[in-house]
Design a protein around this motif. Sequence first.
Motif, PDB file in Angstrom:
ATOM      1  N   VAL A 131      38.350  52.541  73.550  1.00  0.00           N
ATOM      2  CA  VAL A 131      38.478  53.947  73.136  1.00  0.00           C
ATOM      3  C   VAL A 131      38.930  54.815  74.308  1.00  0.00           C
ATOM      4  O   VAL A 131      39.836  55.661  74.179  1.00  0.00           O
ATOM      5  N   PHE A 132      38.337  54.599  75.459  1.00  0.00           N
ATOM      6  CA  PHE A 132      38.702  55.393  76.637  1.00  0.00           C
ATOM      7  C   PHE A 132      40.157  55.147  77.033  1.00  0.00           C
ATOM      8  O   PHE A 132      40.909  56.083  77.284  1.00  0.00           O
ATOM      9  N   PHE A 133      40.548  53.872  77.103  1.00  0.00           N
ATOM     10  CA  PHE A 133      41.900  53.558  77.546  1.00  0.00           C
ATOM     11  C   PHE A 133      42.954  53.918  76.504  1.00  0.00           C
ATOM     12  O   PHE A 133      44.136  54.036  76.850  1.00  0.00           O
ATOM     13  N   ALA A 134      42.558  54.097  75.270  1.00  0.00           N
ATOM     14  CA  ALA A 134      43.509  54.545  74.256  1.00  0.00           C
ATOM     15  C   ALA A 134      43.663  56.058  74.250  1.00  0.00           C
ATOM     16  O   ALA A 134      44.764  56.581  74.022  1.00  0.00           O
ATOM     17  N   SER A 135      42.585  56.785  74.497  1.00  0.00           N
ATOM     18  CA  SER A 135      42.632  58.250  74.407  1.00  0.00           C
ATOM     19  C   SER A 135      43.109  58.915  75.696  1.00  0.00           C
ATOM     20  O   SER A 135      43.752  59.973  75.650  1.00  0.00           O
ATOM     21  N   ALA A 136      42.826  58.323  76.864  1.00  0.00           N
ATOM     22  CA  ALA A 136      43.196  58.949  78.134  1.00  0.00           C
ATOM     23  C   ALA A 136      44.705  59.165  78.270  1.00  0.00           C
ATOM     24  O   ALA A 136      45.146  60.273  78.619  1.00  0.00           O
ATOM     25  N   LEU A 183      51.676  47.569  65.915  1.00  0.00           N
ATOM     26  CA  LEU A 183      51.934  47.375  67.340  1.00  0.00           C
ATOM     27  C   LEU A 183      53.387  47.678  67.702  1.00  0.00           C
ATOM     28  O   LEU A 183      53.681  48.083  68.825  1.00  0.00           O
ATOM     29  N   GLY A 184      54.310  47.477  66.766  1.00  0.00           N
ATOM     30  CA  GLY A 184      55.691  47.874  67.017  1.00  0.00           C
ATOM     31  C   GLY A 184      55.812  49.380  67.179  1.00  0.00           C
ATOM     32  O   GLY A 184      56.488  49.873  68.084  1.00  0.00           O
ATOM     33  N   LEU A 185      55.117  50.123  66.301  1.00  0.00           N
ATOM     34  CA  LEU A 185      55.121  51.582  66.399  1.00  0.00           C
ATOM     35  C   LEU A 185      54.381  52.056  67.645  1.00  0.00           C
ATOM     36  O   LEU A 185      54.835  52.975  68.347  1.00  0.00           O
ATOM     37  N   LEU A 186      53.244  51.433  67.950  1.00  0.00           N
ATOM     38  CA  LEU A 186      52.458  51.847  69.114  1.00  0.00           C
ATOM     39  C   LEU A 186      53.159  51.489  70.423  1.00  0.00           C
ATOM     40  O   LEU A 186      52.982  52.186  71.430  1.00  0.00           O
ATOM     41  N   GLY A 187      53.942  50.419  70.418  1.00  0.00           N
ATOM     42  CA  GLY A 187      54.733  50.103  71.608  1.00  0.00           C
ATOM     43  C   GLY A 187      55.755  51.180  71.899  1.00  0.00           C
ATOM     44  O   GLY A 187      55.952  51.595  73.048  1.00  0.00           O
ATOM     45  N   LEU A 188      56.412  51.663  70.856  1.00  0.00           N
ATOM     46  CA  LEU A 188      57.365  52.761  71.025  1.00  0.00           C
ATOM     47  C   LEU A 188      56.653  54.054  71.410  1.00  0.00           C
ATOM     48  O   LEU A 188      57.166  54.854  72.207  1.00  0.00           O
ATOM     49  N   LEU A 189      55.463  54.263  70.874  1.00  0.00           N
ATOM     50  CA  LEU A 189      54.679  55.436  71.236  1.00  0.00           C
ATOM     51  C   LEU A 189      54.263  55.381  72.703  1.00  0.00           C
ATOM     52  O   LEU A 189      54.211  56.424  73.382  1.00  0.00           O
ATOM     53  N   THR A 190      53.987  54.187  73.211  1.00  0.00           N
ATOM     54  CA  THR A 190      53.655  54.032  74.629  1.00  0.00           C
ATOM     55  C   THR A 190      54.805  54.509  75.518  1.00  0.00           C
ATOM     56  O   THR A 190      54.606  55.240  76.491  1.00  0.00           O
ATOM     57  N   VAL A 191      56.008  54.108  75.173  1.00  0.00           N
ATOM     58  CA  VAL A 191      57.197  54.533  75.925  1.00  0.00           C
ATOM     59  C   VAL A 191      57.384  56.043  75.823  1.00  0.00           C
ATOM     60  O   VAL A 191      57.706  56.717  76.817  1.00  0.00           O
ATOM     61  N   TYR A 227      48.572  50.462  75.331  1.00  0.00           N
ATOM     62  CA  TYR A 227      48.984  49.335  74.502  1.00  0.00           C
ATOM     63  C   TYR A 227      47.969  48.193  74.572  1.00  0.00           C
ATOM     64  O   TYR A 227      47.762  47.485  73.578  1.00  0.00           O
ATOM     65  N   GLY A 228      47.324  48.022  75.743  1.00  0.00           N
ATOM     66  CA  GLY A 228      46.278  47.003  75.839  1.00  0.00           C
ATOM     67  C   GLY A 228      45.123  47.287  74.904  1.00  0.00           C
ATOM     68  O   GLY A 228      44.609  46.377  74.229  1.00  0.00           O
ATOM     69  N   SER A 229      44.705  48.549  74.830  1.00  0.00           N
ATOM     70  CA  SER A 229      43.624  48.906  73.897  1.00  0.00           C
ATOM     71  C   SER A 229      44.088  48.796  72.447  1.00  0.00           C
ATOM     72  O   SER A 229      43.285  48.477  71.554  1.00  0.00           O
ATOM     73  N   SER A 230      45.371  49.037  72.202  1.00  0.00           N
ATOM     74  CA  SER A 230      45.898  48.865  70.831  1.00  0.00           C
ATOM     75  C   SER A 230      45.820  47.406  70.411  1.00  0.00           C
ATOM     76  O   SER A 230      45.520  47.097  69.244  1.00  0.00           O
ATOM     77  N   LEU A 231      46.097  46.500  71.349  1.00  0.00           N
ATOM     78  CA  LEU A 231      45.929  45.077  71.049  1.00  0.00           C
ATOM     79  C   LEU A 231      44.486  44.761  70.677  1.00  0.00           C
ATOM     80  O   LEU A 231      44.217  43.952  69.775  1.00  0.00           O
ATOM     81  N   VAL A 232      43.561  45.398  71.364  1.00  0.00           N
ATOM     82  CA  VAL A 232      42.137  45.154  71.089  1.00  0.00           C
ATOM     83  C   VAL A 232      41.792  45.586  69.668  1.00  0.00           C
ATOM     84  O   VAL A 232      41.137  44.850  68.910  1.00  0.00           O
ATOM     85  N   PHE A 233      42.223  46.781  69.284  1.00  0.00           N
ATOM     86  CA  PHE A 233      41.907  47.285  67.938  1.00  0.00           C
ATOM     87  C   PHE A 233      42.515  46.406  66.856  1.00  0.00           C
ATOM     88  O   PHE A 233      41.838  46.055  65.874  1.00  0.00           O
ATOM     89  N   THR A 234      43.790  46.041  67.031  1.00  0.00           N
ATOM     90  CA  THR A 234      44.416  45.173  66.031  1.00  0.00           C
ATOM     91  C   THR A 234      43.802  43.774  66.059  1.00  0.00           C
ATOM     92  O   THR A 234      43.786  43.078  65.032  1.00  0.00           O
ATOM     93  N   GLY A 235      43.274  43.372  67.215  1.00  0.00           N
ATOM     94  CA  GLY A 235      42.596  42.075  67.293  1.00  0.00           C
ATOM     95  C   GLY A 235      41.324  42.048  66.472  1.00  0.00           C
ATOM     96  O   GLY A 235      41.030  41.050  65.787  1.00  0.00           O
ATOM     97  N   TYR A 236      40.552  43.124  66.519  1.00  0.00           N
ATOM     98  CA  TYR A 236      39.344  43.194  65.691  1.00  0.00           C
ATOM     99  C   TYR A 236      39.700  43.207  64.207  1.00  0.00           C
ATOM    100  O   TYR A 236      38.997  42.618  63.377  1.00  0.00           O
ATOM    101  N   ILE A 237      40.795  43.893  63.878  1.00  0.00           N
ATOM    102  CA  ILE A 237      41.236  43.899  62.475  1.00  0.00           C
ATOM    103  C   ILE A 237      41.608  42.483  62.039  1.00  0.00           C
ATOM    104  O   ILE A 237      41.276  42.042  60.926  1.00  0.00           O
ATOM    105  N   GLU A 238      42.263  41.748  62.910  1.00  0.00           N
ATOM    106  CA  GLU A 238      42.661  40.382  62.584  1.00  0.00           C
ATOM    107  C   GLU A 238      41.444  39.467  62.472  1.00  0.00           C
ATOM    108  O   GLU A 238      41.366  38.643  61.547  1.00  0.00           O
TER     109      GLU A 238
END
Length: 914
Positions: free
Chosen positions: A52-57, A325-333, A447-458
């Motif tokens: 949560v911290f690494f996604a919101s910061a 993750l495709g959308l969040l990767g572009l959002l990271t950029v 993006y690392g925290s996004s992987l974590v969230f999608t990992g829990y969903i998976e």
Amino acid sequence: MVLRGPWGRCGGPGAALALLRALRTRMLRQVLHRGLGTSFSRLGHFVASHPVFFASAPVLISILLGASFSRYQVEESVEHLLAPAHSLAKIERSLVNSLFPVNRSKHRLYSDLQTPGRYGRVIITSFRKANMLDQHHTDLILKLHSAVTRIQVQRPGFNYTFAHICILNNDKTCIVDDIVHVLEELKAARSSNRTNFAITYPITHLKDGREVYNGHQLGGVTVHSKDRVKSAEAIQLTYYLQAINSLNDMVAEKWESIFCDTVELFQKSNRKVKMYPFTSSSLKEDFQKTSRVSERYLITSLVLVVTLAILCCSMQDCVRSKPWLGLLGLLTVTLATLTAAGIINLTGGKYNSTFLGIPFIMLGHGLYGTFEMLSSWRKTREDQHVKERTAAVFADSMLSFSLTTAMYLVTFGIGASPFTNIEAARIFCCNSCIAIFFNYLYVLCFYGSSLVFTGYIENNYQHSIFCRKVPKPEVLQEKPAWYRFLLTAKFSEDTTDSEETNTFESHLLVWFLKRYYCDWITNTYVKPFVVLFYLVYISFALMGYLQVSEGSDLSNIVATATRTIEYTTAQQKYFSNYSPVIGFYIYESIEYWNTSVQEDVLEYTKGFVRISWFESYLNYLRKLNISTGLPKKNFTDMLRNSFLRAPQFAHFTEDIIFSKKYNNEVDVVASRMFLVAKTMETKREELYDLLETLRKLSLTSKVKFIVFNPSFVYMDRYASSVGAPLQNSCISALFLLFFSAFLVADSLINVWLTLTVASVEFGVIGFMTLWKVELDCISVLCLIYGINYTIDNCAPLLSTFVLGKEFTRTKWVKNALEVHGVAILQSYLCYIVGLIPLAAVPSNLTRTLFRCLFLIALVTFFHCFAILPVILTFLPPSKKKRKEKKNPENREEIECVEMVDMDSTRVVDQITTV
């Protein structure tokens, strides 16, 4: 020293020591490599523990810093951006301004001899190539001139006209182009039925006896004998304005805008003529216009990239698919770019149109990093915890991503240093460095925290889009077909161990590479055609490389449908017979009365058309038989008093500076004349060669002189200034590749990487020349990016191949493509789709940007998927199978080496089993 034991036949103690050093170096590399991998693994585990911290910061930082960009400032000085910051021409301009200020040069305003200042210009021509000197067009041009002089600029309490802001003559009247006087005399001659009035080209005479140069006022000229003008297809008028203070400059800028509107309105009422207005503000406005006309194309590009990024991350399996993750990767950029823009704005930076290339640099680097992390995620075991899978992803992909990011920072950092002489390139590199640095941090965090969230969903078997729990297969059997299609997934209890580890292979791109492409590109019958194709590639690249030209034409950086392009095209078409007027300034006191000195000055300017009265005055003195023995005092007295006797030299005081001494003697401290060269082509290289020729002549001449024209500020040292950032970046990249050899497990990786970068850059330079792209500020910045883009895509492939053991070269080529080819292909497709709308932008700047970036992506893709897979199958490193010893422990045993020196001191070094 002698060597004992079974290795004695291998070359003595020197060979043994060399082997020991090699083994120790390799072990050091492996230890360092494993240490970095462990560090990134711990970092991934830490990010997964606080998602949560690494996604919101990053989001909060981007919003806070990016909000300041809403009040960004635009850089208005094109010279500040595109002219070399340190050039001799700027020093020469300062000297010229100190000797002959603009207010002293009232009759010497040919082509803005000293400073562009404020002005309005218009080229008048006919659609039917009519003679613009006939009675109808002469009256029309004079009518336009009258309309221009009546322009009013409304200010509180006063209306300014041309008479209030023009440059004044000695009799307090506005100075206008001499061609206006010529047309007025031509009209008067026709009214009085005089047939003896003739206009000569490029120098003609007025009724007051003055000689005037009309080479830049009459265009498309046809002459009779003795340079008498028969017809002219175009006429150019120029109106010079004062800008002595801020209020005057504001009024003059507004007058320029009304001037363009007046000319366009006048043309609407006279459809048979074509008019091309241009002002001192046109270049600045048209340069920044690129940003405005690009907006809707950039939005289209963003929509296409988002769509394709989502599709590239999708699979038929609704649980393991990762569209978000495709959308969040572009959002990271996007967040990284927004943060960099906010920082630049807060530190006083100003926006310019060259910044349009930064999002595409970020797109190529950022998306590849995110796709590589996603590819690593899909290779992890699904029965592991999300934290362990994230740690494995960081350990597998972040070392390579860190090294490529370091390469970006070094190459663009050198470009952002004071060594860069072009301000636009320096600012671009500085902004790119900041954006790339934050992109690296945001990939780690957001993006690392996004992987974590999608990992829990998976792990919870939830739908990758709707986050809804996916029902078991027996439940789905009772649902409609469309429902079963949307919720298709494989459960762990339904798969074997081998199927579970290869679930990511159900991805379309992975399946295509593994089943078809890898076998096809490594086929024995395909390899000769690839090698032949590479030879053809090198041949065409060499053909273009030999034709590279520097592009200092400012029309290459503006929008296409603009006044600058239309005016420049018309000027090159009708007024390219003569070069811009060049000022020839003598800045020392010389013996003007000396005939030999006069002959030297005229010899230096031989081959030019001399359009000033100074040369005429020298000839006048020679006709009076002024001998070398004439006393200096008598000469200077006659020089000062002869203006009264020779009316044709009434304006000569503007071309000579007198200095009165204590004994009332007058000395000539500086003088000038004006030159134009007959040109056969319209290329700017001809003017650049002319500048270099005069510069060399000034260093060897007996008379101290300088030459100057405002266009020299842009051309002076332009080739070296533009090429310097690319040269420095290439050198820094080589140094980084050399020193990073200790960070990779095998230095051969860097050797192959250097050769690949050289091949790609060579091809891009050659093909962009064949595509009519010149080496200017924009193309050089793209070439710097090309170094990094090639390393981004090729480094993982080469690393996997070089480090591979136990199998053949072909096997490891296939393995490298299967492991990293998907990420390369995904980022390439998104990048190309994002570039395509850029090709439709009506701007020369974006045209150069598109062509260079497209060639970089295409040539790099060609190397990744064709050249390297084929060449690596028959070039080093070799891939030999190790023969295993038939011993119980299945280990390779190596005897110890005994080294004995001459003093019988025994040293034993044990090489342990590897």
